[in-house]
Design a protein around this motif. Structure first.
Motif, PDB file in Angstrom:
ATOM      1  N   THR A  36       0.931  -1.155   0.046  1.00 30.09           N
ATOM      2  CA  THR A  36      -0.073   0.113  -0.023  1.00 30.09           C
ATOM      3  C   THR A  36       0.885   1.150   0.075  1.00 30.09           C
ATOM      4  O   THR A  36       0.283   2.300  -0.307  1.00 30.09           O
ATOM      5  CB  THR A  36      -0.946  -0.139   1.211  1.00 30.09           C
ATOM      6  N   ALA A  37       2.214   1.354   0.555  1.00 30.69           N
ATOM      7  CA  ALA A  37       2.960   2.263   0.289  1.00 30.69           C
ATOM      8  C   ALA A  37       4.364   1.936   0.483  1.00 30.69           C
ATOM      9  O   ALA A  37       4.892   0.648   0.938  1.00 30.69           O
ATOM     10  CB  ALA A  37       2.820   3.220   1.633  1.00 30.69           C
ATOM     11  N   ILE A  38       5.498   2.292  -0.160  1.00 27.45           N
ATOM     12  CA  ILE A  38       6.668   2.055  -0.160  1.00 27.45           C
ATOM     13  C   ILE A  38       7.805   3.179   0.037  1.00 27.45           C
ATOM     14  O   ILE A  38       7.386   4.257  -0.256  1.00 27.45           O
ATOM     15  CB  ILE A  38       6.970   1.593  -1.735  1.00 27.45           C
ATOM     16  N   GLY A  39       8.676   2.922   0.832  1.00 28.58           N
ATOM     17  CA  GLY A  39       9.593   4.067   1.202  1.00 28.58           C
ATOM     18  C   GLY A  39      10.686   4.013   0.116  1.00 28.58           C
ATOM     19  O   GLY A  39      11.057   3.085  -0.387  1.00 28.58           O
ATOM     20  N   LEU A  40      11.116   5.427   0.134  1.00 24.29           N
ATOM     21  CA  LEU A  40      12.299   5.723  -0.881  1.00 24.29           C
ATOM     22  C   LEU A  40      13.562   6.005   0.187  1.00 24.29           C
ATOM     23  O   LEU A  40      13.365   6.693   1.183  1.00 24.29           O
ATOM     24  CB  LEU A  40      11.911   7.042  -1.610  1.00 24.29           C
ATOM     25  N   ASN A  41      14.805   5.507  -0.305  1.00 27.72           N
ATOM     26  CA  ASN A  41      15.857   5.418   0.567  1.00 27.72           C
ATOM     27  C   ASN A  41      17.164   5.743  -0.196  1.00 27.72           C
ATOM     28  O   ASN A  41      17.230   5.229  -1.464  1.00 27.72           O
ATOM     29  CB  ASN A  41      16.085   4.593   1.544  1.00 27.72           C
TER      30      ASN A  41
END
Length: 325
Positions: A36-41
């Protein structure tokens, strides 16, 4: 058909391609998750550019943290069921609408924390946890320096360190970023484009300097970071957004005050299940208490991951960014 971002060769943001990707079915000890949501790093950038070799080679689905809903569970997974909300931080594979992941690496998301918050904070928040509570145990009265104060880890760590009673000094590159950092726990923020941060730290501390320096910048801030430390202080290098630190003689640490230096990684600190559970629990608790607030400053569609990478590398983002499948 489920979609994902794949990399077939190292390069710039243009190598991130949006493709059909069948996630398959979970095997023993695994689960199938709909993100449902993905982090950016920044570690995603390192994998794309080749600074860090891609685990498993090409093609590679990048991405290290996400949140979602369990669709199916494999054999031997008794503690999860379809419909459960989970989140995780792993090495790669998160830039996808659906994926199979080992159940041993995920945690349940508690009520009171949204999927977007969970995706935004698992890698960055558990990084802040091990830096503050295990690499160097920050306590009331300590003085710390954190580079890239307005970044994703910085905005979490600044609040958490202030909650622990530390004096929190940061560096940032603009007036806007300085104001953001000061709103997230930092007592002092040095604009490193306008002032030498070593001189700034000396002025702020009356020459006493810092107990610990947390540095994810690398080449641009070394060895000056060492000059911000008290004798017997600790230099913590946990990233290299400006490039790797060049080789140096260990005698430099003696010359600078018998300093300690370490290069930790989250995945070693949380390799054991009990450590992962404890780290996630500490993070969830400090967020639920209100001591640390998770603010999402940028959202991009998953298909626009290339634009997100370009903005991250161009220092056009602040704090936390997520991708929406």
């Amino acid at each position: 058909m489920s979609k994902a971002i794949r990399i077939h060769a190292h390069g710039g943001p243009e190598v991130l391609t949006y493709e059909n990707a069948d996630p398959g079915q979970p095997g023993s000890g695994q689960i199938l998750v709909r993100h449902t949501a993905i982090g950016l790093n920044f570690i995603d950038v390192y994998h794309r550019s080749g600074l860090y070799p891609p685990p498993g080679g090409f093609p590679l689905i990048p991405g290290s943290e996400a949140a979602g809903v369990v669709l199916h569970v494999g054999e031997g997974v008794a503690w999860l069921k379809p419909g459960d909300r989970i989140a995780y931080a792993v090495t790669t594979g998160a830039y996808a609408e659906e994926r199979v992941v080992d159940a041993s690496r995920v945690v349940k998301v508690p009520d009171g924390i949204s999927d977007e918050q969970a995706a935004a904070m698992m890698l960055k928040g558990m990084t802040a946890e091990y830096l503050l509570r295990r690499t160097f145990k920050v306590k009331a009265g300590d003085t710390i320096l954190f580079h890239a104060a307005a970044g994703g880890v910085g905005l979490i760590l600044g609040q958490w360190a202030k909650h622990l009673g530390a004096t929190v000094i940061g560096t940032a590159s603009s007036t806007d970023k300085i104001e953001i950092a000061k709103a997230h726990g930092f007592d002092h923020v040095i604009n490193y484009r306008e002032q030498d941060f070593v001189e700034g730290v000396a002025a702020i501390t009356g020459g006493k300097k810092c107990d610990v320096v947390y540095d994810s910048v690398g080449n641009d801030t070394f060895p000056a970071s060492l000059d911000c430390l008290k004798p017997l202080g600790m230099f913590v290098s946990f990233g290299q957004s400006s490039g790797p630190i060049p080789p140096f003689s260990m005698s430099l640490l003696a010359q600078k005050g018998s300093l300690f230096a370490t290069r930790p990684t989250l995945f070693v600190y949380n390799a054991k299940r009990e450590d992962l559970d404890a780290s996630a629990a500490a993070l969830f608790n400090v967020v639920l208490s209100g001591a640390v607030k998770i603010q999402i400053n940028q959202r991009y569609a998953l298909k626009d991951a290339g634009k997100a990478h370009a903005d991250l590398e161009g220092r056009r983002t602040t704090g936390t960014t997520i991708l929406i499948p």
